[in-house]
Design an enzyme around this catalytic site. Structure first.
Site: not given
Ligand code: GLN
Length: 516
Positions: A2, A4, A366, A491, A493
């Site tokens: 905790g 962080g 990804c 990503h 996120e």
């Molecule tokens: N391993 C995959 C790549 O290098 C995807 C990486 C990930 O999901 N962040 O493209």
């Protein structure tokens, strides 16, 4: 434990009091950054705007502060030593014997000062536990900073107060010992934060104060809460911000937190919503997907329903240990999670097939998106044996291939395609529906991508690219015509924040609700 969250909460409270604030994480390990570390060991690798691969605590800091940090906000032993050794080779210490004190400690201080120079306050989290050999140079550097400017440095000690299972009593012994350990190296904490499953008992507080040579008002309780976003409010109630401000000779004004409180209240009162399958291989340590889980909470507040997460471990699927029919029966949507390497890939592909055939809304992130492309290539486009080169370098149909720019890369650490890059979204696509913008900046971490050579073939079965990178050569997302089946190479996120939820996760949750 905790620390962080306490760091992020401290930073948020000070920021909302009107100060400019940054937060720094010190990781005493020898890795230069989190680039090559397994998510099993430390949880997710958080990616900053400038492409740093950092500790997941930086994710907490960014989410609390609503502010981008840089790779320099994560300082490791590896980074410090690399600098010191390079300086020595350049001759910057000519004639001297290079030592931990003063050279390494000076380097640590200068790195902390460099990232914080434009801010009123820097909240620095020192990872590890007091007494670890690796942490000593950092604590010594912190002590020296206090010696240089006692009115400018405050020490907050976060320690565990376990509860005895037999009597239910809060045990302060471990905390007493860590305070002693700190004093031994010359640091007297100015405030104590007691992490415990339950609020601190008056007796325990009294004892902690006495042993730490602090008034009782300097001991704060940090009990378990349902959502980490409650912690700043828990500390606020106890006047934590006032003590910190006073010690730093800042004005102890009331933090402006109306929007934060509203967010937390809504979050706590959300009705339970759809079930979302989380399809991945690091499901034993949920911290591996920290930012995605948090993004879903941010989006949940926006759409008014809290999804229930159902974890599907793809290596178990691969071994035939999961009855997918059964597992997906009550699932309303699915996220195919990021990942690396060949393990679990076949399990992922099998799960994706089921999801697609059942018409369950599916979002791939990804690697997750890459496996969706492989699945469609194999089962719709008839490319038998299609794969990602990462999984099978000898595949007859490398529908996901190593990026051109990656061909000559020799080092593993820090060499992926990293950080914020422009994503050009094609109008009329689902991705466009989500963002309603032609260009968005999203963060990346990959070496492989959808192979443009197979796009004609994939398009003939309805799988289209919905976004490209700036140069128009790297596909940034795909979607299947007529179905909620889409994914992105980036990503989203990493940029989702409580008060600024990610457009894509919000769109996905709405999409799932529509279908549920
Ligand atoms: N391993 C995959 C790549 O290098 C995807 C990486 C990930 O999901 N962040 O493209």
């Amino acid at each position: 434990m905790g620390k962080g969250i306490v760091t992020a909460s401290t930073a948020l409270l000070l920021k909302r009091m009107g100060y400019t604030v940054t937060a720094i994480k010190i990781d005493p390990y020898v890795n230069v950054d989190a680039s090559t570390m397994s998510p099993y060991a430390h949880g997710e690798v958080f990616v900053t705007e400038d492409g740093g691969e950092t500790d997941l605590d930086l994710g907490h800091y960014e989410r609390f502060l609503h502010q981008n940090l840089t790779k320099d906000n994560n300082i490791t032993t590896g980074k410090v030593f690399r600098e010191v050794i390079e300086k020595e080779r350049r001759g910057e210490y000519l004639g001297q014997t290079v030592q931990i004190i003063p050279h390494v400690t000076d380097q640590i201080k200068s790195m902390i000062k460099q990232v914080s120079k434009d801010f009123d306050v820097a909240v620095v989290e020192i990872g590890g536990t007091v007494g670890d050999i690796e942490g000593l140079p950092f604590l010594e550097a912190a002590r020296q900073m206090w010696v240089e400017r006692p009115e400018g440095v405050v020490f907050v000690h976060v320690a565990l107060v376990p509860i005895l299972s037999t009597t239910g009593e809060q045990k302060t012994k471990p905390l007493q010992h860590s305070v002693q350990e700190l004093r031994r190296i010359g640091i007297q904490p100015n405030a104590i934060i007691a992490r415990s499953p339950k609020p601190l008992e008056p007796e325990a507080r009294k004892k902690i104060a006495l042993y730490s040579s602090l008034p009782e008002e300097a001991v704060f309780s940090d009990p378990d809460v349902r959502f980490v976003y409650e912690v700043p409010l828990v500390l606020l109630k106890q006047g934590y911000h006032k003590r910190i401000a006073r010690l730093l000779k800042l004005q102890a004004t009331e933090p402006e937190l109306e929007d934060w409180k509203e967010f937390v209240n809504t979050l706590k009162e959300l009705e339970e919503g759809p079930t979302i399958a989380m399809v991945g291989k690091y499901t034993k340590l949920k911290d591996s997907y920290m930012s995605i889980i948090e993004s879903l909470k941010h989006a949940a507040v926006k759409v008014g329903k809290m999804p229930k997460l159902k974890w599907i471990e793809v290596r178990e699927v691969e071994k035939g240990k999961v009855d997918l029919e059964e597992a997906l029966k009550d699932v309303d949507g699915a996220i195919v999670l990021p990942g690396f390497g060949e393990k679990g890939a076949e399990g992922k592909i099998r799960t994706i097939k089921e999801l697609r055939e059942r018409g369950i809304p599916t979002l791939g992130i990804c690697y997750g998106m890459q496996m969706m492309v492989v699945e469609v290539a194999r089962h719709l486009a008839g490319l038998e044996g299609a794969n990602s080169e990462e999984v099978d370098p000898n595949t007859p149909y490398p529908v996901v291939a190593l990026l051109k720019e990656q061909k000559y890369v020799k080092y593993m650490g820090g060499t992926l395609r990293l950080g914020a890059k422009a994503v050009r979204i094609i109008k009329g696509t689902r991705l466009w529906e989500a963002y309603r913008k032609e260009v968005v900046m999203e963060r990346h971490r990959h070496r492989y991508d959808v192979n443009p050579k197979y796009l004609d073939k994939l398009e003939s079965v309805g799988l289209r690219v919905n976004a490209w990178d700036e140069s128009g050569t790297i596909p940034e997302g795909i979607e299947l015509e007529g179905q909620s089946f889409y994914g992105v190479q980036f990503h989203p996120e990493y940029k989702s924040r409580p008060l600024e939820p990610s457009p894509l996760y919000t769109y996905f949750l709405k999409d799932v609700l529509k279908n549920a």
